[in-house]
Design a protein around this motif. Structure first.
Motif, PDB file in Angstrom:
ATOM      1  N   UNK A   1      13.087   4.815  -7.485  1.00  0.00           N
ATOM      2  CA  UNK A   1      14.540   4.635  -7.613  1.00  0.00           C
ATOM      3  C   UNK A   1      15.326   4.887  -6.342  1.00  0.00           C
ATOM      4  N   UNK A   2      14.745   4.595  -5.170  1.00  0.00           N
ATOM      5  CA  UNK A   2      15.533   4.848  -3.970  1.00  0.00           C
ATOM      6  C   UNK A   2      15.100   3.992  -2.792  1.00  0.00           C
ATOM      7  N   UNK A   3      14.556   2.830  -3.061  1.00  0.00           N
ATOM      8  CA  UNK A   3      14.152   1.944  -1.971  1.00  0.00           C
ATOM      9  C   UNK A   3      12.771   2.286  -1.421  1.00  0.00           C
ATOM     10  N   UNK A   4      11.924   2.952  -2.231  1.00  0.00           N
ATOM     11  CA  UNK A   4      10.585   3.337  -1.752  1.00  0.00           C
ATOM     12  C   UNK A   4       9.647   2.154  -1.608  1.00  0.00           C
ATOM     13  N   UNK A   5      10.061   0.967  -2.067  1.00  0.00           N
ATOM     14  CA  UNK A   5       9.164  -0.194  -1.961  1.00  0.00           C
ATOM     15  C   UNK A   5       9.677  -1.225  -0.965  1.00  0.00           C
ATOM     16  N   UNK A   6      10.721  -0.904  -0.223  1.00  0.00           N
ATOM     17  CA  UNK A   6      11.322  -1.955   0.608  1.00  0.00           C
ATOM     18  C   UNK A   6      12.005  -1.398   1.841  1.00  0.00           C
ATOM     19  N   UNK A   7      12.201  -2.316   2.807  1.00  0.00           N
ATOM     20  CA  UNK A   7      12.955  -1.983   4.009  1.00  0.00           C
ATOM     21  C   UNK A   7      13.495  -3.296   4.564  1.00  0.00           C
ATOM     22  N   UNK A   8      14.683  -3.251   5.120  1.00  0.00           N
ATOM     23  CA  UNK A   8      15.293  -4.481   5.659  1.00  0.00           C
ATOM     24  C   UNK A   8      14.445  -5.077   6.775  1.00  0.00           C
ATOM     25  N   UNK A   9      13.719  -4.218   7.505  1.00  0.00           N
ATOM     26  CA  UNK A   9      12.980  -4.753   8.654  1.00  0.00           C
ATOM     27  C   UNK A   9      11.553  -5.202   8.292  1.00  0.00           C
ATOM     28  N   UNK A  10      11.180  -5.036   7.017  1.00  0.00           N
ATOM     29  CA  UNK A  10       9.781  -5.307   6.644  1.00  0.00           C
ATOM     30  C   UNK A  10       9.655  -6.437   5.628  1.00  0.00           C
ATOM     31  N   UNK A  11       8.442  -6.981   5.538  1.00  0.00           N
ATOM     32  CA  UNK A  11       8.148  -7.859   4.407  1.00  0.00           C
ATOM     33  C   UNK A  11       7.674  -6.949   3.277  1.00  0.00           C
ATOM     34  N   UNK A  12       7.826  -7.412   2.036  1.00  0.00           N
ATOM     35  CA  UNK A  12       7.261  -6.622   0.943  1.00  0.00           C
ATOM     36  C   UNK A  12       6.008  -7.307   0.421  1.00  0.00           C
ATOM     37  N   UNK A  13       4.926  -6.524   0.285  1.00  0.00           N
ATOM     38  CA  UNK A  13       3.734  -7.064  -0.375  1.00  0.00           C
ATOM     39  C   UNK A  13       3.865  -6.691  -1.847  1.00  0.00           C
ATOM     40  N   UNK A  14       4.091  -7.690  -2.662  1.00  0.00           N
ATOM     41  CA  UNK A  14       4.269  -7.465  -4.107  1.00  0.00           C
ATOM     42  C   UNK A  14       2.882  -7.513  -4.746  1.00  0.00           C
ATOM     43  N   UNK A  15       2.415  -6.396  -5.247  1.00  0.00           N
ATOM     44  CA  UNK A  15       1.006  -6.257  -5.639  1.00  0.00           C
ATOM     45  C   UNK A  15       0.700  -6.745  -7.061  1.00  0.00           C
ATOM     46  N   UNK A  16       1.706  -7.208  -7.792  1.00  0.00           N
ATOM     47  CA  UNK A  16       1.497  -7.367  -9.223  1.00  0.00           C
ATOM     48  C   UNK A  16       0.556  -8.496  -9.659  1.00  0.00           C
ATOM     49  N   UNK A  17       0.244  -9.402  -8.701  1.00  0.00           N
ATOM     50  CA  UNK A  17      -0.717 -10.457  -9.073  1.00  0.00           C
ATOM     51  C   UNK A  17      -2.165 -10.014  -8.826  1.00  0.00           C
ATOM     52  N   UNK A  18      -2.312  -8.902  -8.176  1.00  0.00           N
ATOM     53  CA  UNK A  18      -3.660  -8.343  -7.952  1.00  0.00           C
ATOM     54  C   UNK A  18      -3.924  -7.405  -9.134  1.00  0.00           C
ATOM     55  N   UNK A  19      -4.266  -7.990 -10.286  1.00  0.00           N
ATOM     56  CA  UNK A  19      -4.207  -7.191 -11.516  1.00  0.00           C
ATOM     57  C   UNK A  19      -5.435  -7.360 -12.402  1.00  0.00           C
ATOM     58  N   UNK A  20      -6.602  -7.506 -11.763  1.00  0.00           N
ATOM     59  CA  UNK A  20      -7.827  -7.742 -12.557  1.00  0.00           C
ATOM     60  C   UNK A  20      -8.626  -6.447 -12.745  1.00  0.00           C
ATOM     61  N   UNK A  21      -9.440  -6.476 -13.804  1.00  0.00           N
ATOM     62  CA  UNK A  21     -10.408  -5.395 -13.990  1.00  0.00           C
ATOM     63  C   UNK A  21     -11.624  -5.778 -13.156  1.00  0.00           C
ATOM     64  N   UNK A  22     -12.100  -4.892 -12.307  1.00  0.00           N
ATOM     65  CA  UNK A  22     -13.234  -5.234 -11.438  1.00  0.00           C
ATOM     66  C   UNK A  22     -14.554  -4.820 -12.089  1.00  0.00           C
ATOM     67  N   UNK A  23     -14.617  -3.585 -12.561  1.00  0.00           N
ATOM     68  CA  UNK A  23     -15.834  -3.158 -13.269  1.00  0.00           C
ATOM     69  C   UNK A  23     -15.479  -2.044 -14.246  1.00  0.00           C
ATOM     70  N   UNK A  24     -16.386  -1.850 -15.204  1.00  0.00           N
ATOM     71  CA  UNK A  24     -16.093  -0.902 -16.275  1.00  0.00           C
ATOM     72  C   UNK A  24     -17.400  -0.388 -16.841  1.00  0.00           C
ATOM     73  N   UNK A  25     -17.490   0.911 -17.120  1.00  0.00           N
ATOM     74  CA  UNK A  25     -18.724   1.447 -17.694  1.00  0.00           C
ATOM     75  C   UNK A  25     -18.389   2.416 -18.822  1.00  0.00           C
ATOM     76  N   UNK A  26     -18.950   2.149 -19.999  1.00  0.00           N
ATOM     77  CA  UNK A  26     -18.728   3.085 -21.116  1.00  0.00           C
ATOM     78  C   UNK A  26     -19.629   4.302 -20.955  1.00  0.00           C
ATOM     79  N   UNK A  27     -20.728   4.187 -20.210  1.00  0.00           N
ATOM     80  CA  UNK A  27     -21.607   5.355 -20.041  1.00  0.00           C
ATOM     81  C   UNK A  27     -20.987   6.382 -19.101  1.00  0.00           C
ATOM     82  N   UNK A  28     -20.541   5.907 -17.942  1.00  0.00           N
ATOM     83  CA  UNK A  28     -19.923   6.885 -17.019  1.00  0.00           C
ATOM     84  C   UNK A  28     -18.443   7.088 -17.342  1.00  0.00           C
TER      85      UNK A  28
END
Ligand SMILES: Cc1cc2nc3c(=O)[nH]c(=O)nc-3n(C[C@H](O)[C@H](O)[C@H](O)COP(=O)(O)OP(=O)(O)OC[C@H]3O[C@@H](n4cnc5c(N)ncnc54)[C@H](O)[C@@H]3O)c2cc1C
Length: 833
Positions: free
Chosen positions: A104-131
């Motif tokens: 809530x205070x501009x922690x994801x942005x700056x006027x001098x920067x580009x923003x990398x919006x991470x929300x499309x990088x949203x896959x499950x890579x691996x999963x284990x019920x044993x561990x």
């Protein structure tokens, strides 16, 4: 007869039916007004945030959850692979990282920067019920993970109350939830992959690249782009709600005895009821073998939360809204059979339920303060005072618990802590924002005073000093950042405010000095002591005046009773100044009372004696002082000077017996002078005897109660405008004042940019100076009160007649000193706590 029948009819209905009609009338009246308000002002659907965000993205506008701090960025890149991230990082000078953008205070942005919006990088890579582990891409939201793991009856181990946040954003903030026996998310992270400023891809775990692991978690996007994360999972057990209404003073013990060590408690929070904060509703969710009382395993995602929105409006805007919540809504909500949910259900809330119709004129905002568990009772009144003094529209304060986090560089729980999550409403105008900024800084000062911390993902109101006091390992974090990101590529509004080469250098220096100070002595002293010591100093000033009276006039010329009155006036002044202080000053106030009583007793006895028998022998001696009076004058003058530097009870009264009894002017005395001599010998000897006994007694009790005090006062000063800092020290009491005045005098002579940055851990101090009666004083100070000088008749040395007691920010001491000097006025004392 008929008339009587009618009357009796009415008298029969008047009790039962009339009352019923009356209450129905009121009930329907309230109901109709309620629906009127609902339908006229709050019947619109929730604005479609996704649509709005698309429009904003096209214009490169990044909004945070409060919508108070829109930032127009250089561009927004939405990567789908790690390679795209590497490319974006390599091609751009400045990069900010966005997860769900719920900070809530501009922690994801700056006027001098580009923003990398991470929300499309949203896959499950691996999963284990044993561990019981899962590896996910960092832009995934908790809810997506829950949808995936719920069929395997597994749960996220640590996450926030709501399920909308991304994993990367949560790691970067090092978030917490309502879990018991856990705390920050770092405790459930096995490892992650991160893209650094040079484009390299690095894997970090507590063992491998541990400096990156412990700085990127909680690092607020300042170290690199986290691309995938491996998390521990927990079993998705059923949990039953168990609410208890407690008084706030009962909460800590209740928590310790019933919640903290009960391994069956999965979630717990305590909801406090503003504005009184008298009660806490402690709500635990305990593991159970009972069946679910809800049909769904996860909370179904809804489009509209109109009932919740109305409840927030009622609580924040209606005149008795908070009362309605405390005494009507919550008792109904928590009454009767308690629900049983799955752990996943209870962790799958959607924060759309908090979203107001519009954030144009006002916004619902969060803040969070972390307080060591043992400081709970000290903190609550401090927090309440800041809220109530500033009329903060607090809707809820929720208490959570966390075990210590000994790893993260920017850890918010350095010891076992309670988190106080504050949900409040604020206006969006500049005036409202400034008001919030002020009370937030007050709150941060208060939380620092109990050894606590504030939270970084919210509005950026903390000063640099407050940031560094709350996050003492920030320097280490910055050093790591400098190593992996030397050109400060990863930036956002937070790091623009708190991080730069100069600031790093300055705070490194300052922290090493603070460390030195706190290891060499008891550096920190309570601020209230400055004000509390004013009445004691009246006695010091007055003793010097008394010695002047004895040297230049007669003992009977001294205004004993005016001095008594003045002491108690000052005593009452400081008590009213500190009336609203939340510190426990009772011991010091007790000392002032004891000192005041004995001082008044001494002056009253002397006043009566010197104006009766003393005045008679004065008259017999024809006003010519005898030798014993000169000894008394010398002793009082020595005493007056002594107590400027040392505690009064250490004064060597005994050493004055010898000169007193040397009988050096026995010859050539008139009869009257001889009588005066005998009378003085007896009176002064008696005074010495009493004072020796009394000072020994007081010294004993003072050392018992407060120990033997460290003699030195420490301050952080700079002679070059804050570039280089030094630890300055001088003995307590007047030597400290003298040394500081001499430093400032030298600074004027040598043209140094002198600054005082901190005295004994305080940013303010009380001081006094003498001025001609009725004169105006200086700017940059807050005048507390004035006292009159002149306690003996015909004092020819008296030029300045009033002593001004004032408060000053330590950073302004030098300019105030120069200002007073220009007016030919001098500071006579810094009340050094
Ligand atoms: C309604 C509401 C309720 C909340 N409840 C809680 C709560 O219960 N507990 C709690 O601890 N907090 C809570 N918060 C705070 C919230 O958890 C944090 O703001 C969290 O960061 C939000 O996640 P996000 O995905 O929106 O992150 P963002 O706000 O998008 O990002 C937060 C920070 O992480 C950085 N970041 C994001 N993604 C990455 C990445 N992949 N790599 C590196 N850095 C990254 C950003 O640059 C930024 O500095 C709440 C906030 C709101 C608005």
């Amino acid at each position: 007869m008929k008339f009587f029948k009618v009357r009796s009819y009415f008298s029969r209905i008047s009790v039962s039916k009339f009352l019923l009609c009356f209450f129905l009338f009121i009930f329907f009246g309230v109901l109709i007004s309620f629906f009127y308000i609902v339908l006229t002002t709050h019947n619109n659907p929730i604005p479609d945030k996704a649509v709005q965000e698309k429009i904003n993205n096209q214009k490169n506008i990044v909004l945070d959850a409060s919508e108070l701090y829109p930032v127009i960025v250089k561009g927004i890149i939405v990567p789908h692979t790690t390679e795209e991230i590497v490319k974006a990082v390599k091609e751009n000078d400045y990069v900010s990282i966005g997860g769900g953008r719920n900070s809530m205070g501009g922690q994801t942005a700056s006027e001098k920067a580009i923003q990398i919006d991470m929300r499309e990088l949203n896959k499950i890579i691996s999963f284990s019920t044993t561990t019981k582990e899962i590896t996910v891409q960092a832009g995934i939201r908790w809810r997506d993970i829950q949808d995936f793991i719920d069929p395997y009856n597994l749960s996220v181990k640590i996450m926030q109350t709501y399920s909308n946040f991304t994993v990367g954003g949560s790691l970067s903030v090092n978030v917490h939830g309502r879990y018991i026996g856990l705390g920050p998310i770092i405790l459930s992270v096995k490892g992650f992959t991160i893209v650094l400023a040079d484009g390299s891809i690095v894997h970090a775990t507590p063992e491998e690249n541990s400096d990156i692991f412990y700085s990127a978690i909680g690092g607020m996007g300042g170290i690199g782009v986290i691309t995938d994360v491996t998390l521990s999972l927990a079993d998705n057990v059923n949990v039953e709600r168990s609410p208890v209404l407690l008084t706030t003073v009962e909460y800590k013990d209740y928590f310790k005895n019933n919640v903290r060590n009960d391994s069956k408690v999965i979630f717990h929070n305590g909801d406090m009821y503003p504005p009184e904060f008298k009660y806490v509703r402690a709500v635990s969710w305990k593991e159970t073998i009972k069946d679910q009382t809800t049909y769904n395993r996860l909370i179904p995602q809804r489009k509209d939360y109109w009932k919740e929105r109305i409840a927030w409006v009622v609580m924040s805007e209606w005149p008795k809204g908070r009362w309605i919540r405390e005494y009507i809504i919550d008792p109904i909500l928590y009454f009767g059979d308690q629900p049983v949910h799955t752990r996943n259900y209870e962790a799958s809330y959607d924060f759309a339920e908090l979203e107001p119709e519009s954030r144009d004129k006002s916004s619902y905002v969060l803040q969070e303060y972390f307080v060591p568990v043992e400081k709970f009772d000290e903190w609550v009144p401090k927090m309440k005072k800041v809220f109530n003094d500033n009329n903060v529209n607090v809707i809820n304060v929720s208490i959570r618990h966390s075990l210590p986090d000994n790893g993260a560089k920017l850890a918010w729980a350095r010891t076992e802590s309670f988190a106080f999550v504050v949900y409040y409403k604020q206006g969006t105008s500049d005036k409202e924002r400034a008001k919030v900024s002020n009370w937030t800084r007050e709150m941060i000062d208060q939380v620092i005073s109990v050894g606590g911390t504030y939270y970084l993902p919210y509005q950026l109101h903390a000063s640099d000093d407050q940031f560094h006091s709350s996050y003492p390992q920030a320097i280490e974090y910055f050093e790591i950042k400098k190593q992996y990101d030397p050109a400060d590529k990863f930036t956002n509004k937070l790091w623009e405010k708190y991080y730069s080469e100069d600031k790093l250098k300055y705070y490194k220096n300052r922290n090493s000095i603070l460390r030195l100070a706190s290891t060499t002595s008891e550096y920190f002293r309570p601020y209230d002591n400055a004000c509390l010591s004013i009445p004691e100093w009246f006695i010091v000033y007055n003793s010097l005046e008394y010695s002047r009276a004895l040297s230049n006039s007669t003992p009977s010329s001294f205004k004993y009773f005016s001095a008594i009155k003045e002491y108690w006036k000052e005593y009452s002044n400081v008590n009213s100044l500190l009336a609203s202080s939340t510190n426990n000053n009772s011991d010091y106030v007790m000392v002032l009372r004891v000192i005041g009583i004995s001082y008044s007793f001494e002056l009253a006895v002397k006043g009566v004696y010197e104006n009766t028998l003393g005045r008679l022998t004065e008259w017999l001696a024809q006003g010519k002082p005898v030798y014993e009076e000169k000894v008394a004058a010398q002793m009082n003058s020595d005493y007056g000077e002594f107590i400027y530097d040392y505690p009064w009870y250490d004064f060597p009264y005994g050493s004055y017996f010898k000169p007193l009894w040397s009988r050096s002017d026995d010859s050539n005395l008139t009869f009257g002078q001889y009588i005066r001599k005998i009378e003085r010998l007896v009176f002064i000897s008696l005074e010495l005897e009493v004072k020796i006994a009394y000072s020994k007694l007081i010294a004993f009790f003072t050392h018992q109660k407060f120990g033997v005090q460290d003699d030195n006062i420490y301050a952080i000063i700079s002679r070059d405008g804050g570039k280089n800092l030094e630890l300055f020290s001088a003995p307590h009491y007047q030597p400290f004042t003298r040394a500081l005045l001499s430093e400032m005098n030298d600074a004027i002579v040598y043209g140094n940019d002198f600054q005082v940055l901190d005295i004994s851990g305080n940013k303010k101090i009380t001081f006094s100076f003498l001025i001609p009666e009725g004169d105006a004083s200086s700017d940059k100070i807050i005048e507390l009160f004035r006292t009159k000088e002149g306690y003996f008749k015909n004092d020819i040395n008296l030029i300045t007649k009033e002593r001004v007691h004032a408060e000053v920010e330590v950073i302004n001491i030098f300019s105030v000193y120069k200002n007073l000097r220009e007016q030919r006025l001098t500071i006579d004392h810094f009340y050094d706590y």
